[in-house]
Motif scaffolding. Sequence first.
Motif, PDB file in Angstrom:
ATOM      1  N   ILE A   7      11.633   3.375   5.124  1.00 58.03           N
ATOM      2  CA  ILE A   7      11.160   3.392   3.729  1.00 58.03           C
ATOM      3  C   ILE A   7      10.509   2.054   3.380  1.00 58.03           C
ATOM      4  O   ILE A   7       9.414   2.012   2.802  1.00 58.03           O
ATOM      5  CB  ILE A   7      12.331   3.691   2.747  1.00 58.03           C
ATOM      6  CG1 ILE A   7      12.887   5.106   2.952  1.00 58.03           C
ATOM      7  CG2 ILE A   7      11.905   3.457   1.296  1.00 58.03           C
ATOM      8  CD1 ILE A   7      12.002   6.241   2.487  1.00 58.03           C
ATOM      9  N   GLN A   8      11.156   0.968   3.765  1.00 61.24           N
ATOM     10  CA  GLN A   8      10.612  -0.363   3.444  1.00 61.24           C
ATOM     11  C   GLN A   8       9.250  -0.581   4.081  1.00 61.24           C
ATOM     12  O   GLN A   8       8.318  -1.065   3.435  1.00 61.24           O
ATOM     13  CB  GLN A   8      11.578  -1.461   3.912  1.00 61.24           C
ATOM     14  CG  GLN A   8      12.701  -1.706   2.915  1.00 61.24           C
ATOM     15  CD  GLN A   8      13.795  -2.626   3.482  1.00 61.24           C
ATOM     16  OE1 GLN A   8      13.796  -2.944   4.680  1.00 61.24           O
ATOM     17  NE2 GLN A   8      14.712  -3.037   2.635  1.00 61.24           N
ATOM     18  N   LYS A   9       9.124  -0.220   5.341  1.00 60.41           N
ATOM     19  CA  LYS A   9       7.847  -0.374   6.062  1.00 60.41           C
ATOM     20  C   LYS A   9       6.764   0.491   5.422  1.00 60.41           C
ATOM     21  O   LYS A   9       5.614   0.074   5.298  1.00 60.41           O
ATOM     22  CB  LYS A   9       8.005   0.054   7.524  1.00 60.41           C
ATOM     23  CG  LYS A   9       8.805  -0.918   8.349  1.00 60.41           C
ATOM     24  CD  LYS A   9       7.911  -1.512   9.437  1.00 60.41           C
ATOM     25  CE  LYS A   9       8.702  -2.445  10.329  1.00 60.41           C
ATOM     26  NZ  LYS A   9       8.151  -3.789  10.398  1.00 60.41           N
ATOM     27  N   THR A  10       7.156   1.711   5.034  1.00 58.38           N
ATOM     28  CA  THR A  10       6.181   2.637   4.460  1.00 58.38           C
ATOM     29  C   THR A  10       5.745   2.156   3.073  1.00 58.38           C
ATOM     30  O   THR A  10       4.572   2.254   2.714  1.00 58.38           O
ATOM     31  CB  THR A  10       6.778   4.065   4.394  1.00 58.38           C
ATOM     32  OG1 THR A  10       7.180   4.445   5.711  1.00 58.38           O
ATOM     33  CG2 THR A  10       5.773   5.059   3.867  1.00 58.38           C
ATOM     34  N   GLU A  11       6.682   1.608   2.330  1.00 60.70           N
ATOM     35  CA  GLU A  11       6.349   1.047   1.017  1.00 60.70           C
ATOM     36  C   GLU A  11       5.313  -0.068   1.181  1.00 60.70           C
ATOM     37  O   GLU A  11       4.296  -0.112   0.477  1.00 60.70           O
ATOM     38  CB  GLU A  11       7.610   0.502   0.343  1.00 60.70           C
ATOM     39  CG  GLU A  11       7.261  -0.321  -0.889  1.00 60.70           C
ATOM     40  CD  GLU A  11       8.455  -0.907  -1.625  1.00 60.70           C
ATOM     41  OE1 GLU A  11       9.571  -0.381  -1.486  1.00 60.70           O
ATOM     42  OE2 GLU A  11       8.227  -1.886  -2.343  1.00 60.70           O
ATOM     43  N   GLN A  12       5.570  -0.948   2.131  1.00 54.60           N
ATOM     44  CA  GLN A  12       4.676  -2.078   2.383  1.00 54.60           C
ATOM     45  C   GLN A  12       3.279  -1.590   2.797  1.00 54.60           C
ATOM     46  O   GLN A  12       2.256  -2.079   2.303  1.00 54.60           O
ATOM     47  CB  GLN A  12       5.301  -2.898   3.505  1.00 54.60           C
ATOM     48  CG  GLN A  12       4.757  -4.288   3.636  1.00 54.60           C
ATOM     49  CD  GLN A  12       5.433  -5.005   4.808  1.00 54.60           C
ATOM     50  OE1 GLN A  12       6.252  -4.423   5.541  1.00 54.60           O
ATOM     51  NE2 GLN A  12       5.102  -6.262   4.986  1.00 54.60           N
ATOM     52  N   TYR A  13       3.262  -0.578   3.634  1.00 50.28           N
ATOM     53  CA  TYR A  13       2.002   0.004   4.115  1.00 50.28           C
ATOM     54  C   TYR A  13       1.213   0.625   2.959  1.00 50.28           C
ATOM     55  O   TYR A  13       0.015   0.378   2.796  1.00 50.28           O
ATOM     56  CB  TYR A  13       2.341   1.055   5.178  1.00 50.28           C
ATOM     57  CG  TYR A  13       1.212   1.923   5.651  1.00 50.28           C
ATOM     58  CD1 TYR A  13       0.071   1.388   6.230  1.00 50.28           C
ATOM     59  CD2 TYR A  13       1.294   3.321   5.548  1.00 50.28           C
ATOM     60  CE1 TYR A  13      -0.951   2.201   6.688  1.00 50.28           C
ATOM     61  CE2 TYR A  13       0.283   4.136   6.000  1.00 50.28           C
ATOM     62  CZ  TYR A  13      -0.845   3.577   6.572  1.00 50.28           C
ATOM     63  OH  TYR A  13      -1.853   4.386   7.022  1.00 50.28           O
ATOM     64  N   ALA A  14       1.897   1.404   2.111  1.00 55.13           N
ATOM     65  CA  ALA A  14       1.226   2.060   0.985  1.00 55.13           C
ATOM     66  C   ALA A  14       0.730   1.011  -0.018  1.00 55.13           C
ATOM     67  O   ALA A  14      -0.384   1.098  -0.535  1.00 55.13           O
ATOM     68  CB  ALA A  14       2.175   3.041   0.303  1.00 55.13           C
ATOM     69  N   ARG A  15       1.557   0.014  -0.259  1.00 53.03           N
ATOM     70  CA  ARG A  15       1.197  -1.034  -1.211  1.00 53.03           C
ATOM     71  C   ARG A  15      -0.050  -1.775  -0.751  1.00 53.03           C
ATOM     72  O   ARG A  15      -0.998  -1.964  -1.512  1.00 53.03           O
ATOM     73  CB  ARG A  15       2.374  -2.006  -1.352  1.00 53.03           C
ATOM     74  CG  ARG A  15       2.180  -3.066  -2.419  1.00 53.03           C
ATOM     75  CD  ARG A  15       3.228  -4.145  -2.281  1.00 53.03           C
ATOM     76  NE  ARG A  15       4.529  -3.744  -2.771  1.00 53.03           N
ATOM     77  CZ  ARG A  15       4.956  -3.975  -4.013  1.00 53.03           C
ATOM     78  NH1 ARG A  15       4.178  -4.578  -4.883  1.00 53.03           N
ATOM     79  NH2 ARG A  15       6.158  -3.587  -4.385  1.00 53.03           N
ATOM     80  N   GLU A  16      -0.073  -2.162   0.517  1.00 53.99           N
ATOM     81  CA  GLU A  16      -1.231  -2.895   1.053  1.00 53.99           C
ATOM     82  C   GLU A  16      -2.492  -2.034   1.057  1.00 53.99           C
ATOM     83  O   GLU A  16      -3.579  -2.516   0.779  1.00 53.99           O
ATOM     84  CB  GLU A  16      -0.940  -3.399   2.475  1.00 53.99           C
ATOM     85  CG  GLU A  16      -0.079  -4.639   2.445  1.00 53.99           C
ATOM     86  CD  GLU A  16       0.538  -4.984   3.803  1.00 53.99           C
ATOM     87  OE1 GLU A  16       0.164  -4.343   4.808  1.00 53.99           O
ATOM     88  OE2 GLU A  16       1.396  -5.885   3.833  1.00 53.99           O
ATOM     89  N   THR A  17      -2.332  -0.746   1.334  1.00 57.00           N
ATOM     90  CA  THR A  17      -3.492   0.140   1.396  1.00 57.00           C
ATOM     91  C   THR A  17      -4.073   0.421   0.007  1.00 57.00           C
ATOM     92  O   THR A  17      -5.286   0.508  -0.161  1.00 57.00           O
ATOM     93  CB  THR A  17      -3.095   1.488   2.057  1.00 57.00           C
ATOM     94  OG1 THR A  17      -2.482   1.206   3.306  1.00 57.00           O
ATOM     95  CG2 THR A  17      -4.301   2.372   2.278  1.00 57.00           C
ATOM     96  N   LEU A  18      -3.193   0.554  -0.992  1.00 56.68           N
ATOM     97  CA  LEU A  18      -3.642   1.046  -2.300  1.00 56.68           C
ATOM     98  C   LEU A  18      -3.780  -0.028  -3.377  1.00 56.68           C
ATOM     99  O   LEU A  18      -4.280   0.257  -4.462  1.00 56.68           O
ATOM    100  CB  LEU A  18      -2.671   2.122  -2.795  1.00 56.68           C
ATOM    101  CG  LEU A  18      -2.565   3.354  -1.896  1.00 56.68           C
ATOM    102  CD1 LEU A  18      -1.360   4.194  -2.267  1.00 56.68           C
ATOM    103  CD2 LEU A  18      -3.836   4.173  -1.955  1.00 56.68           C
TER     104      LEU A  18
END
Length: 194
Positions: A7-18
Amino acid sequence: MNKKEIIQKTEQYARETLEKDSSGHDWWHVERVRRLALQIAQHENVCTFTVELAALLHDIADSKFHDGDEEIGPRTARNWLESLNVEPAVVDNVCDIIKKISFKSAHIADKAMSPEGSVVQDADRLDAIGAIGVARVFAYGGYKGHTMSASIDHFYEKLLLVKNRINTETGKTIAQERHNYMLEFLKTFESEWN
Ligand code: NI
């Protein structure tokens, strides 16, 4: 990798992308959808891990911004989740949710979804209405160069129909409040315009 780390990694990925998006499908939309989805999930018999991942990834590559390529969102999410070795059943569910989540038009029926999908879809729709919805319509209209009256039309073509396209009981209660607020907004807008 455990679920919390995924979840933490995915949050970071979504945040950086969007983070740089100004069309209304930005990171903060995703964060609101995630919170609303988890709130609704408390009252439903669903896998919250799947709900949270789908909420975080649901706009990762919106087809509206990729020449209508409907597969780009699910494909991007699949590549990401597989790189984290998420179990295949969860990956399939998340990708199916992303594929079916959007509201195409008043005339196109929603596709059947998993219980997790119903929750995330409700959260995404709820974030399109109410005060946030009003703000998002004008933010998106500005981004696309639409007139103010085209944005007002959008309420009648889509946003006022949303409350009848909500799946869960918790979602319906929130939708009704947000719907009432939009009616109030439109009434005031019209009276000031005239
Ligand atoms: Ni969304």
